[in-house]
Design an enzyme around this catalytic site. Structure first.
Site, mmCIF file in Angstrom:
data_model
loop_
_atom_site.group_PDB
_atom_site.id
_atom_site.type_symbol
_atom_site.label_atom_id
_atom_site.label_comp_id
_atom_site.label_asym_id
_atom_site.label_seq_id
_atom_site.Cartn_x
_atom_site.Cartn_y
_atom_site.Cartn_z
ATOM 1 N N CYS A 169 0.279 -30.311 13.271
ATOM 2 C CA CYS A 169 -1.086 -30.229 13.868
ATOM 3 C C CYS A 169 -1.645 -28.854 13.515
ATOM 4 O O CYS A 169 -0.804 -28.067 13.617
ATOM 5 C CB CYS A 169 -1.162 -30.506 15.319
ATOM 6 S SG CYS A 169 -0.359 -31.886 16.006
ATOM 7 N N ARG A 188 -0.480 -28.624 6.235
ATOM 8 C CA ARG A 188 0.715 -29.025 7.110
ATOM 9 C C ARG A 188 0.785 -30.423 7.440
ATOM 10 O O ARG A 188 1.799 -30.664 7.974
ATOM 11 C CB ARG A 188 0.098 -28.027 8.432
ATOM 12 C CG ARG A 188 -0.193 -26.676 8.106
ATOM 13 C CD ARG A 188 -0.890 -26.328 9.345
ATOM 14 N NE ARG A 188 -0.082 -26.335 10.543
ATOM 15 C CZ ARG A 188 0.964 -25.395 11.075
ATOM 16 N NH1 ARG A 188 0.892 -24.107 10.368
ATOM 17 N NH2 ARG A 188 1.389 -25.560 12.113
ATOM 18 N N TRP A 246 -1.264 -34.552 13.870
ATOM 19 C CA TRP A 246 0.062 -35.370 13.296
ATOM 20 C C TRP A 246 0.826 -35.972 14.272
ATOM 21 O O TRP A 246 1.349 -35.430 15.301
ATOM 22 C CB TRP A 246 1.283 -34.158 12.770
ATOM 23 C CG TRP A 246 2.103 -34.832 11.754
ATOM 24 C CD1 TRP A 246 2.220 -35.269 10.544
ATOM 25 C CD2 TRP A 246 3.437 -35.347 12.279
ATOM 26 N NE1 TRP A 246 3.331 -35.780 10.052
ATOM 27 C CE2 TRP A 246 4.178 -35.704 11.089
ATOM 28 C CE3 TRP A 246 4.135 -34.943 13.543
ATOM 29 C CZ2 TRP A 246 5.581 -36.003 11.461
ATOM 30 C CZ3 TRP A 246 5.633 -35.243 13.592
ATOM 31 C CH2 TRP A 246 6.256 -35.875 12.503
ATOM 32 N N ASN A 256 -1.334 -28.147 20.024
ATOM 33 C CA ASN A 256 -0.178 -28.258 19.049
ATOM 34 C C ASN A 256 1.094 -28.337 20.012
ATOM 35 O O ASN A 256 1.079 -27.303 20.779
ATOM 36 C CB ASN A 256 -0.149 -27.300 17.963
ATOM 37 C CG ASN A 256 -1.292 -27.345 16.705
ATOM 38 O OD1 ASN A 256 -1.920 -28.272 16.918
ATOM 39 N ND2 ASN A 256 -1.169 -26.338 15.980
ATOM 40 N N GLY A 257 1.956 -28.885 19.569
ATOM 41 C CA GLY A 257 3.171 -28.859 20.444
ATOM 42 C C GLY A 257 3.573 -30.295 21.013
ATOM 43 O O GLY A 257 2.728 -31.379 20.887
ATOM 44 N N GLU A 291 19.278 -30.425 -2.723
ATOM 45 C CA GLU A 291 17.778 -30.292 -2.664
ATOM 46 C C GLU A 291 17.073 -31.058 -3.696
ATOM 47 O O GLU A 291 15.845 -31.374 -3.419
ATOM 48 C CB GLU A 291 17.674 -28.616 -3.124
ATOM 49 C CG GLU A 291 16.403 -28.088 -3.128
ATOM 50 C CD GLU A 291 15.369 -28.129 -2.035
ATOM 51 O OE1 GLU A 291 15.850 -28.692 -1.140
ATOM 52 O OE2 GLU A 291 14.469 -27.779 -2.222
ATOM 53 N N LYS A 350 13.702 -33.234 -2.742
ATOM 54 C CA LYS A 350 12.518 -33.141 -3.415
ATOM 55 C C LYS A 350 11.996 -34.448 -4.093
ATOM 56 O O LYS A 350 10.849 -34.786 -3.838
ATOM 57 C CB LYS A 350 12.465 -32.146 -4.544
ATOM 58 C CG LYS A 350 12.755 -30.757 -4.517
ATOM 59 C CD LYS A 350 11.429 -30.125 -3.821
ATOM 60 C CE LYS A 350 11.159 -30.026 -2.544
ATOM 61 N NZ LYS A 350 11.854 -29.137 -1.857
ATOM 62 N N GLU A 359 11.006 -36.789 -0.803
ATOM 63 C CA GLU A 359 9.676 -36.593 -0.182
ATOM 64 C C GLU A 359 8.296 -36.595 -0.704
ATOM 65 O O GLU A 359 7.391 -37.114 -0.165
ATOM 66 C CB GLU A 359 9.816 -35.143 0.517
ATOM 67 C CG GLU A 359 9.860 -33.902 -0.335
ATOM 68 C CD GLU A 359 10.053 -32.684 0.396
ATOM 69 O OE1 GLU A 359 9.652 -32.437 1.467
ATOM 70 O OE2 GLU A 359 10.623 -31.665 -0.187
ATOM 71 N N HIS A 401 34.580 -43.463 -3.255
ATOM 72 C CA HIS A 401 34.823 -43.941 -1.890
ATOM 73 C C HIS A 401 33.892 -44.501 -1.345
ATOM 74 O O HIS A 401 34.104 -44.686 -0.035
ATOM 75 C CB HIS A 401 35.258 -42.394 -1.032
ATOM 76 C CG HIS A 401 36.393 -41.688 -1.860
ATOM 77 N ND1 HIS A 401 37.641 -42.083 -1.719
ATOM 78 C CD2 HIS A 401 36.327 -40.427 -2.591
ATOM 79 C CE1 HIS A 401 38.363 -41.321 -2.236
ATOM 80 N NE2 HIS A 401 37.767 -40.337 -2.738
ATOM 81 N N LYS A 432 4.198 -29.543 6.719
ATOM 82 C CA LYS A 432 4.714 -28.240 6.381
ATOM 83 C C LYS A 432 5.483 -27.628 7.241
ATOM 84 O O LYS A 432 6.618 -26.968 6.927
ATOM 85 C CB LYS A 432 3.606 -27.603 5.733
ATOM 86 C CG LYS A 432 3.862 -26.133 5.277
ATOM 87 C CD LYS A 432 4.657 -26.394 3.871
ATOM 88 C CE LYS A 432 5.157 -25.161 3.179
ATOM 89 N NZ LYS A 432 6.090 -25.527 2.162
HETATM 90 C C1 AGP Z 1 11.257 -28.960 2.165
HETATM 91 O O1 AGP Z 1 10.748 -29.301 1.005
HETATM 92 C C2 AGP Z 1 10.654 -29.650 3.314
HETATM 93 N N1 AGP Z 1 9.293 -29.584 3.582
HETATM 94 C C3 AGP Z 1 11.560 -29.429 4.428
HETATM 95 O O2 AGP Z 1 12.904 -30.060 4.321
HETATM 96 C C4 AGP Z 1 11.602 -27.888 4.949
HETATM 97 O O3 AGP Z 1 12.423 -27.108 4.422
HETATM 98 C C5 AGP Z 1 11.988 -27.898 6.477
HETATM 99 O O4 AGP Z 1 11.018 -28.687 7.311
HETATM 100 C C6 AGP Z 1 12.267 -26.645 7.034
HETATM 101 O O5 AGP Z 1 10.982 -25.718 7.022
HETATM 102 P P1 AGP Z 1 11.132 -24.363 7.518
HETATM 103 O O6 AGP Z 1 11.628 -23.514 6.334
HETATM 104 O O7 AGP Z 1 9.446 -23.945 7.671
HETATM 105 O O8 AGP Z 1 11.899 -23.985 8.701
#
Ligand code: AGP
Length: 625
Positions: free
Chosen positions: A2, A27, A77, A103-104, A498, A502, A505, A521, A620
């Site tokens: 949010c 975000r 969100w 927010n929260g 990673e 990527k 997502e 396995h 984000k």
């Molecule tokens: C990665 O592409 C993601 N958007 C996500 O995994 C991100 O790295 C994670 O939410 C951690 O965020 P931060 O680095 O702001 O703590």
């Protein structure tokens, strides 16, 4: 997640709120709303819309249809209640006596709801936020303080004591024109002072929202309350004492948050990696008579403190955790100190054993990730020294850690992290080499060679980027595939994690990272015609083993992509498509191998016509647990 924006000043508020919210779109959100008060009629107009901000813009003629110079806005969100116009913020009490954006999460909202219903309140949404709005309303009504402002402050303080959870709040009181209130606990909030044609104050949950209006901001801390008017800003603690807080200058400007000719922020940020890694490394490498040395004093971490480290914990979520996985190996190999990577979201729940001599390194781009912040706090409570590796200056994790090693990536807008990942890795290489030098586990010649290799990384990342046309061609070919495995051993497994994250997502293709040796396995049963397997083989001593695992996958019908440094041409005998990256010290190969994987995910997402920068369901900055 949010986003909050507020404005009180000489200009019409609605266009400023909408513009600010558009800067926070990255975000992640599913609905949006604004509340603007018209001083003439004392009426507060609330407009809300499900979906993209463009819907709200259309409904308000880009803000022109909503008149008034004081207001609050929000992108939501969804957590409690489906995404809908009804559940979107602002939320308000009867006759809009209290209007809030939040927010929260209000954790005890059920209990608050029940007690407010007993008092005669009715709820019209499924959100936790409405409970906070109505609670505030009840305290405001009950207050007998002499002035409206004192009543508001008292009500906000009582509410802060009563609610559990996290919040950043923007608040309007129906009977107080031209005044905006804010309060915070565990969710970021800043206030900027605007001068000239925008004279007044802006409120926001993140810096990009205010950059078009000011660069002078105050960070609101936990359990603080702010009262803003056109001319004045007052900040109080929860005991009602007024605080003197300094304004700080934001170093980056609005242009840094623009796309700069690229189609997407993600692509722009991928291309910024050489610069960002250079900015993170170079200022911390000093020339001395006997050679180059790493100087981490800007972090506040002394050499003495580092020398005493006997164990390292690397804590983070998502990509930051993947950085921790790679850094764990680099630290152990170079400094011979036991190191573990920990998922912040799991860390607290297994009552971790934290012995003396442990250094907890919390890795976070935003510095606001709720689980990472909670892990940091746990370490601090247990007396473990903490070092934050953070990108956002002044964020909660940066402020609460004992020391902060900032990554100089600049604002990262795309939800999928790229340059923040690369700079976190670079910062942790510095820690690894420094620790190794202090502990004497590497000799001078090795230290100098490693530092030289670090300084060469930005240019090598640049070269890794040069191969993008081939990757685009391959991505177009693969855009329709349904399952992808990324496999590798050791550091290559960390890179695979990673690469897989990527891809999933932003392309919504199912993908998994697997330790190459583990495939047989269990997961090998999933390999069949049409499955893409990406084999990462940057570690010379593991090369042959990973290639064998690729061969096993090929025998079951997989289509293979190999990723390896130049010179390892034998891989071509096994795979269908190869991507080469420049050679470097094997321990730093992650920094180069990740680049083609970022590009692969990017191009596949584009080929599938998806929203690269704002993937569905993702935010984000994940400020809820
Ligand atoms: C990665 O592409 C993601 N958007 C996500 O995994 C991100 O790295 C994670 O939410 C951690 O965020 P931060 O680095 O702001 O703590």
């Amino acid at each position: 997640m949010c986003g909050i924006v507020g404005y009180v000043g000489v200009r019409q508020a609605a266009p400023i709120l909408l513009d600010g919210l558009s800067r926070l779109e990255y975000r992640g959100y599913d609905s949006a709303g604004i509340a603007v008060r018209d001083e003439q009629s004392a009426h507060i107009e609330v407009v809300k819309a499900k979906g993209r901000l463009t819907n709200l813009m259309q409904m308000t003629d880009s803000g022109r249809a909503v008149s008034g110079t004081c207001g609050i806005g929000h992108t939501r969100w969804a957590t409690h209640g489906e995404p809908s116009a009804l559940n979107a913020h602002p939320h308000y009490s009867k006759e809009k006596r209290v209007v809030i954006v939040h927010n929260g999460i209000i954790e005890n909202y059920q209990e608050l709801r029940e007690s407010l219903v007993r008092k005669g309140y009715t709820f019209s949404t499924q959100t936790d936020t409405e409970a906070a709005a109505l609670l505030l309303d009840s305290y405001y009504a009950e207050s007998s303080a002499p002035s409206p402002r004192e009543r508001a402050l008292e009500a906000i303080r009582r509410m802060m004591i009563r609610v559990r959870g996290s919040y950043a709040l923007g608040i309007l009181f129906g009977d107080q024109p031209g005044v905006l209130y804010a309060a915070r606990k565990d969710s970021p909030l800043i206030i900027g002072r605007c001068e000239g044609e925008n004279e007044g104050h802006v409120l926001a949950s993140d810096v990009p929202a205010v950059l078009g209006y000011t660069r002078r901001v105050v960070y609101i801390d936990n359990l603080e309350i702010a009262c803003l008017t056109r001319e004045e800003l007052h900040i109080y603690n929860i005991d009602g004492e007024e605080l003197e807080k300094p304004f700080v200058e934001i170093r980056w400007d609005a242009a840094a948050a623009e796309k700069d000719g690229f189609e997407h922020f993600m692509m722009k940020e991928i291309h910024e990696q050489p610069r960002a890694v250079r900015d993170t490394l170079s200022p911390r490498i000093r020339e001395e008579e006997g050679g180059r040395v790493i100087d981490l004093s800007d972090s506040g971490m002394t050499d003495e403190a580092l020398s005493g480290v006997r164990r390292v914990l690397l804590i983070g979520c998502g990509s930051a955790y993947h950085v921790g996985m790679a850094a764990r190996t680099v630290i152990e190999q170079l400094a011979r100190v036991p190191a573990d990577a920990e998922l912040a979201s799991e860390f607290r729940y297994r009552s971790p054993i934290l012995e003396e001599g442990t250094l907890a390194i919390v890795i976070s781009q935003s510095g606001e990730t709720a689980d990472s912040l909670a892990a940091l706090r746990l370490c601090r409570e247990r007396g473990v020294p903490t070092l934050a590796v953070v990108n956002v200056v002044g964020s909660s994790i940066a402020r609460e850690a004992d020391a902060v090693l900032y990554t100089w990536a600049g604002p990262e807008i795309s939800v999928a992290t790229t340059k923040a990942y690369s700079t976190q890795l670079a910062a942790l290489y510095l820690v690894a080499v420094k620790l190794a030098a202090l502990r004497g586990s590497i000799d001078d010649a090795r230290e100098q060679a490693l530092i030289a290799e670090l300084l060469a990384l930005p240019e090598k990342i640049e070269r890794a980027l040069a191969d993008k046309e081939r990757l685009q061609w391959f991505a177009n070919k693969m855009a329709a595939c349904r399952d992808v495995f990324f496999i590798g051993r050791g550091l290559d497994y960390a890179i695979s994690m990673e690469g897989s994250l990527k891809l999933k997502e932003i392309s919504y293709i199912h993908s998994e990272a697997y330790a190459a040796g583990e495939l047989k396995h269990g997961a090998i049963s999933l390999i069949e015609d049409g499955v893409l397997v990406v084999g990462v083989a940057t570690q010379p001593e593991l090369f042959a083993k990973t290639v064998s695992n690729l061969t096993e996958a090929r025998s079951r019908g997989a289509y293979l992509m190999g990723l390896t440094p130049y010179g390892q041409y034998a891989i071509e005998d096994t795979v269908n498509f190869t991507v080469y990256v420049p050679r470097t010290e094997a321990l730093f190969a992650t920094s180069l191998a990740v680049v083609p994987l970022q590009l692969l995910a990017y191009y596949i997402s584009c080929a599938r016509g998806l929203d690269v920068d704002k993937p569905r369901n993702l935010a984000k900055s994940v400020t809820v647990e």
